[in-house]
Enzyme design. Sequence first.
Site, PDB file in Angstrom:
ATOM      1  N   HIS A  22       0.865  -1.191   0.000  1.00 10.63           N
ATOM      2  CA  HIS A  22       0.000   0.000   0.000  1.00 10.63           C
ATOM      3  C   HIS A  22       0.899   1.238   0.000  1.00 10.63           C
ATOM      4  O   HIS A  22       0.824   2.083   0.892  1.00 10.63           O
ATOM      5  CB  HIS A  22      -0.928   0.032   1.214  1.00 10.63           C
ATOM      6  CG  HIS A  22      -2.089  -0.916   1.123  1.00 10.63           C
ATOM      7  ND1 HIS A  22      -2.837  -1.316   2.212  1.00 10.63           N
ATOM      8  CD2 HIS A  22      -2.649  -1.538   0.057  1.00 10.63           C
ATOM      9  CE1 HIS A  22      -3.791  -2.141   1.827  1.00 10.63           C
ATOM     10  NE2 HIS A  22      -3.699  -2.298   0.521  1.00 10.63           N
ATOM     11  N   HIS A  78     -11.751  -9.519  -6.115  1.00  3.83           N
ATOM     12  CA  HIS A  78     -11.405  -8.189  -5.573  1.00  3.83           C
ATOM     13  C   HIS A  78     -10.500  -7.513  -6.590  1.00  3.83           C
ATOM     14  O   HIS A  78      -9.546  -8.124  -7.072  1.00  3.83           O
ATOM     15  CB  HIS A  78     -10.698  -8.416  -4.237  1.00  3.83           C
ATOM     16  CG  HIS A  78     -10.161  -7.197  -3.568  1.00  3.83           C
ATOM     17  ND1 HIS A  78     -10.747  -5.950  -3.644  1.00  3.83           N
ATOM     18  CD2 HIS A  78      -9.068  -7.039  -2.759  1.00  3.83           C
ATOM     19  CE1 HIS A  78     -10.037  -5.096  -2.926  1.00  3.83           C
ATOM     20  NE2 HIS A  78      -9.020  -5.731  -2.387  1.00  3.83           N
ATOM     21  N   GLU A  80      -8.586  -4.733  -6.368  1.00  2.00           N
ATOM     22  CA  GLU A  80      -7.387  -3.971  -6.005  1.00  2.00           C
ATOM     23  C   GLU A  80      -6.222  -4.478  -6.860  1.00  2.00           C
ATOM     24  O   GLU A  80      -6.160  -5.675  -7.183  1.00  2.00           O
ATOM     25  CB  GLU A  80      -7.099  -4.142  -4.503  1.00  2.00           C
ATOM     26  CG  GLU A  80      -6.039  -3.170  -4.011  1.00  2.00           C
ATOM     27  CD  GLU A  80      -5.911  -3.105  -2.492  1.00  2.00           C
ATOM     28  OE1 GLU A  80      -6.732  -3.706  -1.773  1.00  2.00           O
ATOM     29  OE2 GLU A  80      -4.974  -2.418  -2.028  1.00  2.00           O
ATOM     30  N   ASP A  82      -3.328  -5.499  -6.564  1.00  3.75           N
ATOM     31  CA  ASP A  82      -2.528  -6.681  -6.208  1.00  3.75           C
ATOM     32  C   ASP A  82      -3.237  -7.986  -6.566  1.00  3.75           C
ATOM     33  O   ASP A  82      -2.618  -9.051  -6.538  1.00  3.75           O
ATOM     34  CB  ASP A  82      -2.125  -6.676  -4.729  1.00  3.75           C
ATOM     35  CG  ASP A  82      -3.285  -6.478  -3.770  1.00  3.75           C
ATOM     36  OD1 ASP A  82      -4.237  -5.765  -4.126  1.00  3.75           O
ATOM     37  OD2 ASP A  82      -3.243  -7.039  -2.660  1.00  3.75           O
ATOM     38  N   HIS A 147     -12.152  -5.883   2.356  1.00  4.48           N
ATOM     39  CA  HIS A 147     -12.057  -4.534   2.866  1.00  4.48           C
ATOM     40  C   HIS A 147     -12.322  -3.456   1.801  1.00  4.48           C
ATOM     41  O   HIS A 147     -12.124  -2.262   2.096  1.00  4.48           O
ATOM     42  CB  HIS A 147     -10.660  -4.321   3.468  1.00  4.48           C
ATOM     43  CG  HIS A 147      -9.558  -4.296   2.433  1.00  4.48           C
ATOM     44  ND1 HIS A 147      -8.671  -3.240   2.343  1.00  4.48           N
ATOM     45  CD2 HIS A 147      -9.221  -5.137   1.444  1.00  4.48           C
ATOM     46  CE1 HIS A 147      -7.814  -3.456   1.355  1.00  4.48           C
ATOM     47  NE2 HIS A 147      -8.127  -4.589   0.801  1.00  4.48           N
ATOM     48  N   ASP A 166      -8.609 -11.426   0.204  1.00  3.48           N
ATOM     49  CA  ASP A 166      -7.813 -10.829   1.290  1.00  3.48           C
ATOM     50  C   ASP A 166      -8.130 -11.430   2.662  1.00  3.48           C
ATOM     51  O   ASP A 166      -7.236 -11.533   3.518  1.00  3.48           O
ATOM     52  CB  ASP A 166      -8.070  -9.323   1.359  1.00  3.48           C
ATOM     53  CG  ASP A 166      -7.272  -8.530   0.330  1.00  3.48           C
ATOM     54  OD1 ASP A 166      -6.177  -8.973  -0.048  1.00  3.48           O
ATOM     55  OD2 ASP A 166      -7.756  -7.475  -0.095  1.00  3.48           O
ATOM     56  N   TYR A 194      -1.876  -8.421   9.732  1.00  2.00           N
ATOM     57  CA  TYR A 194      -2.747  -8.137   8.586  1.00  2.00           C
ATOM     58  C   TYR A 194      -4.107  -7.651   9.087  1.00  2.00           C
ATOM     59  O   TYR A 194      -4.628  -6.633   8.628  1.00  2.00           O
ATOM     60  CB  TYR A 194      -2.904  -9.406   7.741  1.00  2.00           C
ATOM     61  CG  TYR A 194      -3.522  -9.171   6.390  1.00  2.00           C
ATOM     62  CD1 TYR A 194      -2.707  -9.002   5.276  1.00  2.00           C
ATOM     63  CD2 TYR A 194      -4.892  -9.106   6.221  1.00  2.00           C
ATOM     64  CE1 TYR A 194      -3.264  -8.765   4.025  1.00  2.00           C
ATOM     65  CE2 TYR A 194      -5.455  -8.869   4.994  1.00  2.00           C
ATOM     66  CZ  TYR A 194      -4.634  -8.712   3.888  1.00  2.00           C
ATOM     67  OH  TYR A 194      -5.185  -8.468   2.661  1.00  2.00           O
ATOM     68  N   HIS A 227      -3.287 -13.833  -0.174  1.00  2.00           N
ATOM     69  CA  HIS A 227      -1.931 -13.512   0.294  1.00  2.00           C
ATOM     70  C   HIS A 227      -1.507 -14.576   1.292  1.00  2.00           C
ATOM     71  O   HIS A 227      -2.296 -14.992   2.158  1.00  2.00           O
ATOM     72  CB  HIS A 227      -1.888 -12.176   1.039  1.00  2.00           C
ATOM     73  CG  HIS A 227      -2.195 -10.977   0.211  1.00  2.00           C
ATOM     74  ND1 HIS A 227      -1.388 -10.540  -0.816  1.00  2.00           N
ATOM     75  CD2 HIS A 227      -3.221 -10.091   0.270  1.00  2.00           C
ATOM     76  CE1 HIS A 227      -1.911  -9.438  -1.354  1.00  2.00           C
ATOM     77  NE2 HIS A 227      -3.027  -9.154  -0.721  1.00  2.00           N
TER      78      HIS A 227
HETATM   79 FE1  FEO Z   1      -7.265  -5.564  -0.902  1.00  2.00          FE
HETATM   80 FE2  FEO Z   1      -4.716  -7.754  -1.234  1.00  2.00          FE
HETATM   81  O1  FEO Z   1      -5.830  -6.377  -1.762  1.00  2.00           O
END
Ligand code: FEO
Length: 397
Positions: A22, A78, A80, A82, A147, A166, A194, A227
């Site tokens: 981030h 998701h 995002e 990543d 999130h 996530d 996390y 992750h």
């Molecule tokens: Fe909310 Fe691992 O991205």
Amino acid sequence: MIEIRDKIYWTGIKDWGLRHFHGHELSTHRGSTYNSYVIKDEKTVLVDTVWDPYKEEFVRNLDKNVGLGNIDMIIINHSEPDHGGSLGLLLDSLPSKDIPVYCTKNGADIIRSHFHRDDINFQIVKTGDMINIGQYDLVFVEMQMIHWPDSMLTYVKGAGTVLSNDAFGQHYAGLSLFNDEVDSCELYEEAFKYYANILTPFSSLIKKKIEQIRALNLDIDMIAPSHGVIWRKAPLQIIDKYYQWSQDYNEGYAVIIYDTMYDATKTMAESIATGLRKQGIAYKLFDVGVTDPSDLLTEIFKAKGVVVGSCTVNSTVLRPTAGLLEEIKAHRYKGKLGAGFGSYGWSGESPKVISSWMEKSGLKIPLEPLKVKYRPDEEELGKCVEFGEAFGAAMKE
Ligand code: FEO
């Protein structure tokens, strides 16, 4: 590719060198992984991609191991970058230009905003929607604001596998992809960090979502996040932990966090610690100026009492404390006590700034802020000890 379950394969990236995520917001001392999964059933399904700096490697691996022409559908849990960041290159590389992309409505909106293209064959799904891919069914559960607004999980019915994105993940590049083959202390340290850093503001939603998922009575044999490692052994343990962490979690101890120019505020902190000890309250002491901010937030998450001190500069707190106070506000803690203290030279606003900021952030403030002019003498250090004792007593109430 690594087979994680019958017909389900990991096709992600291990990012051993990642030390911040981030931007520079979050430290990642043990790297991370971006987990993408392929389900080779009658239909071949790709679930999530990887962060875009790795998009060429990702698509190349996918072509080598699966064959781009064999992919029938893509699920983006998701968007995002990543996880969704390689989608653009992937779509450009697929021989068919009409491959369906399953995601939530918010997911489609975000993907459009990221890639600025209108040629994606979105298939919008919501909680409870199911598609059959052969032996398995895929069931979608929206995880809105856990999130991001678009987050969801995909449950592979028949394989007892939750592809949770996530949720339940960790920034952790470990020895293995599986929880039973890594150091469990390292794993829990990263899973905790996390949650504490990324998910704390959404705790009430997480609690409700876990209750909703439990009510579905899903058969869960594996939880594969996007992750870190996959929860293969006793996978429900991490759901139980999340449920515990989502409910005003603390471990009963105090953190004393100080910001100091010439050690006067540090000396106050040490005397406050003496007072806490006299009350039998365990504590940890941190210099905010030299402590990793993400690790510090993890400690605050675990603490019941948060005592913050800064000397006064230009009528307010030092810069590291200002950043810390913003984080405390943003994380919306519940059930914690706070207090402010610090030394000063002529105006002395910082303890009050800290105290009132923490009160506005939802912490209970049992004591008036404590300030000492320049360097504390023996009597003033005695007052710091009393301050610590009084705060410790309030923590025990
Ligand atoms: Fe909310 Fe691992 O991205």
